[in-house]
Design a protein around this motif. Structure first.
Motif, PDB file in Angstrom:
ATOM      1  N   VAL A   4       0.996   4.178  -2.640  1.00  0.00           N
ATOM      2  CA  VAL A   4       0.976   5.530  -2.362  1.00  0.00           C
ATOM      3  C   VAL A   4       2.199   6.206  -3.076  1.00  0.00           C
ATOM      4  O   VAL A   4       1.868   7.449  -3.578  1.00  0.00           O
ATOM      5  CB  VAL A   4       0.659   5.718  -1.019  1.00  0.00           C
ATOM      6  N   ILE A  59       2.154   6.634  -6.638  1.00  0.00           N
ATOM      7  CA  ILE A  59       1.053   7.586  -6.916  1.00  0.00           C
ATOM      8  C   ILE A  59       1.278   8.952  -6.839  1.00  0.00           C
ATOM      9  O   ILE A  59       0.873   9.894  -7.650  1.00  0.00           O
ATOM     10  CB  ILE A  59      -0.646   6.981  -6.441  1.00  0.00           C
ATOM     11  N   LEU A  60       1.877   9.052  -5.635  1.00  0.00           N
ATOM     12  CA  LEU A  60       2.353  10.696  -5.519  1.00  0.00           C
ATOM     13  C   LEU A  60       3.405  11.220  -6.422  1.00  0.00           C
ATOM     14  O   LEU A  60       3.230  12.099  -6.950  1.00  0.00           O
ATOM     15  CB  LEU A  60       3.135  10.916  -3.667  1.00  0.00           C
ATOM     16  N   ILE A 113       0.200   2.510   6.329  1.00  0.00           N
ATOM     17  CA  ILE A 113       0.938   3.295   5.403  1.00  0.00           C
ATOM     18  C   ILE A 113       2.129   3.952   6.286  1.00  0.00           C
ATOM     19  O   ILE A 113       2.011   4.201   7.538  1.00  0.00           O
ATOM     20  CB  ILE A 113       0.153   4.629   5.096  1.00  0.00           C
ATOM     21  N   LEU A 137       7.562   9.685   2.913  1.00  0.00           N
ATOM     22  CA  LEU A 137       6.142   9.285   3.139  1.00  0.00           C
ATOM     23  C   LEU A 137       5.926   9.078   4.474  1.00  0.00           C
ATOM     24  O   LEU A 137       5.039   9.566   5.073  1.00  0.00           O
ATOM     25  CB  LEU A 137       5.859   8.288   2.307  1.00  0.00           C
ATOM     26  N   LEU A 155       0.801  -1.174   0.000  1.00  0.00           N
ATOM     27  CA  LEU A 155       0.033  -0.195  -0.093  1.00  0.00           C
ATOM     28  C   LEU A 155       1.044   1.275   0.039  1.00  0.00           C
ATOM     29  O   LEU A 155       0.536   2.396  -0.641  1.00  0.00           O
ATOM     30  CB  LEU A 155      -0.750  -0.099   1.306  1.00  0.00           C
ATOM     31  N   SER A 156       2.017   1.259   0.868  1.00  0.00           N
ATOM     32  CA  SER A 156       2.748   2.298   0.727  1.00  0.00           C
ATOM     33  C   SER A 156       3.428   2.821  -0.539  1.00  0.00           C
ATOM     34  O   SER A 156       3.784   3.643  -0.763  1.00  0.00           O
ATOM     35  CB  SER A 156       3.814   2.121   1.811  1.00  0.00           C
TER      36      SER A 156
END
Lengths: 236, 173
Positions: A25, A28-29, A106, A92, A21-22
């Motif tokens: 993310v 995607i970032l 996350i 992150l 998931l991290s």
């Protein structure tokens, strides 16, 4: 730390939800970042385009320093994405961590050695692939016995140390940074208001330093990846 | 965390590696399509345009230099030409002036010589007339005054000799 993770078993493979998931993310970032910066591409660059071009110039200079003859332009995109992905991944966990019912969801994906090993594996696989592609398989193998044959075991060992140092350096730096952040967090909670007031500036300082370390480590990882690739592509 | 690194540990999350690999490749493709491709293309185009503009500027400057030199050359030429024209005009004027003066001189000379000749001739004529008149007159006077024994021819020769004597006397005076 004593974090607990959710695991999903799928097709005989085990997935760590927090890692995946991290990483997702972070990816995607990165995509949102470059996507929003590249909306108006013009001959006379605007602010956003200038920032993007500055980043591209930065990673290009890393590639150029590893490939002085200019043959490394095909790795420019890889260096760019690698740098941004690791940079965002490192930051992150500093910005937010999500835990639900004691399970982490996350965090910085680079606090897990498997993730950094995957990234190092991608770099080294690229290095070996382009070495074979350039020299052919026979010469690629004989390159291990260069410049003199008795260096063969050292050269073989070097491949593993390259892999381990590249991945574990990144993991160690980021993981240690987050461990210390968590420790300062527990200190803040230990003696009520007094320790909280004391811990806040310390936490801020360490967070700023972690941002710095995250940037440095992203730079180091990208630079070393390019150096390994370029060393595999030249004959000693 | 260390258990993750030990091979043979009960469960290694190897799926993470696959997940990272796939997500990284997808991220690379997306970045290439949406940002990297257009921006690097534009950067290349810009560097090409800049070098092209620089070349163009060099060309233009060379052309301007050449034009300037040509202008200067032309200016210098025209100045030399102007000087030449003025000199020529001056020379022309001088020669014309000289010719006119020479013409006037020669004309005056001819006029003078002619006048001199005329005057000489008139003087000669007058002298001749006077000689004849004097001869006739003296002949008449002599014929009246002295005897008639002398004829006209003797008289004339006498007068001539006398006049000759006179003129000789005059010239010697």
């Amino acid at each position: 730390m004593d974090d607990k993770y959710k695991f999903i078993d799928f097709l005989g493979l085990r997935f760590n939800v927090a890692n995946d998931l991290s990483a997702l993310v972070a990816a995607i970032l990165v995509f949102i970042l470059v996507f929003s910066l590249s909306r108006k591409i013009t001959m006379k660059p605007g602010k956003a385009q200038n920032v993007l071009e500055w980043m591209i110039d930065f990673t290009d200079s890393i590639v150029k320093s590893a490939f002085p003859d200019g043959s490394g332009s095909r790795f420019s995109l890889y260096a760019f994405v690698l740098f941004l992905f690791i940079f965002v991944s490192n930051q992150l966990g500093l910005i937010f961590q999500i835990k639900v019912d004691g399970f982490t969801y996350i965090k910085s994906p680079t606090t897990n050695p498997l993730i950094t090993m995957s990234l190092a594996l991608i770099s080294l696989m690229l290095a070996h692939y382009y070495s074979v592609k350039k020299f052919g398989f026979g010469t690629y193998l004989s390159n291990y016995a260069r410049p003199v044959s008795f260096l063969l075991p050292i050269n073989l060992l070097e491949e593993f140390t390259n892999f381990l140092t590249l991945s574990l350096r990144l993991y160690g730096n980021i993981f240690a940074g987050e461990v210390l952040l968590a420790l300062i967090g527990t200190v803040a909670k230990s003696f009520g208001l007094v320790s909280f007031v004391v811990a806040i500036p310390v936490e801020m300082i360490w967070q700023g330093f972690s941002v710095f370390i995250g940037a440095i480590q992203a730079y180091v990882f990208t630079t070393l990846s390019m150096v390994y690739i370029s060393r595999k592509m030249e004959r000693e | 965390m260390a258990s993750l690194l030990v091979l043979g540990a009960s469960k290694i999350a190897l799926g993470d590696m696959l997940f990272i690999l796939i997500s990284f490749i997808l991220l690379s493709l997306a970045v290439k399509h949406y940002a990297w491709g257009p921006v690097t293309k534009m950067m290349d185009a810009r560097s090409e345009k800049i070098s092209g503009d620089l070349d163009y500027a060099d060309q233009e400057r060379a052309r301007a230099d050449k034009l300037g030199k040509e202008r200067e050359e032309a200016l210098k030429n025209s100045r030399a030409e102007a000087i030449e024209i003025v000199n020529k005009a001056k020379d022309n004027g001088d020669s014309q002036k000289k010719a006119i003066v020479a013409d006037a001189h020669s004309e005056a000379e001819t006029v003078r010589t002619k006048a001199k000749q005329d005057a000489e001739k008139a003087k000669q004529d007058a002298m001749q007339d006077a000689q004849n008149d004097i001869a006739n007159l003296s002949l008449e006077i002599a014929s009246r005054v002295i005897s008639k024994e002398l004829n006209a021819d003797d008289q004339k020769s006498l007068v001539d000799s006398y006049i000759k004597e006179l003129t000789v006397n005059n010239e010697t005076k």
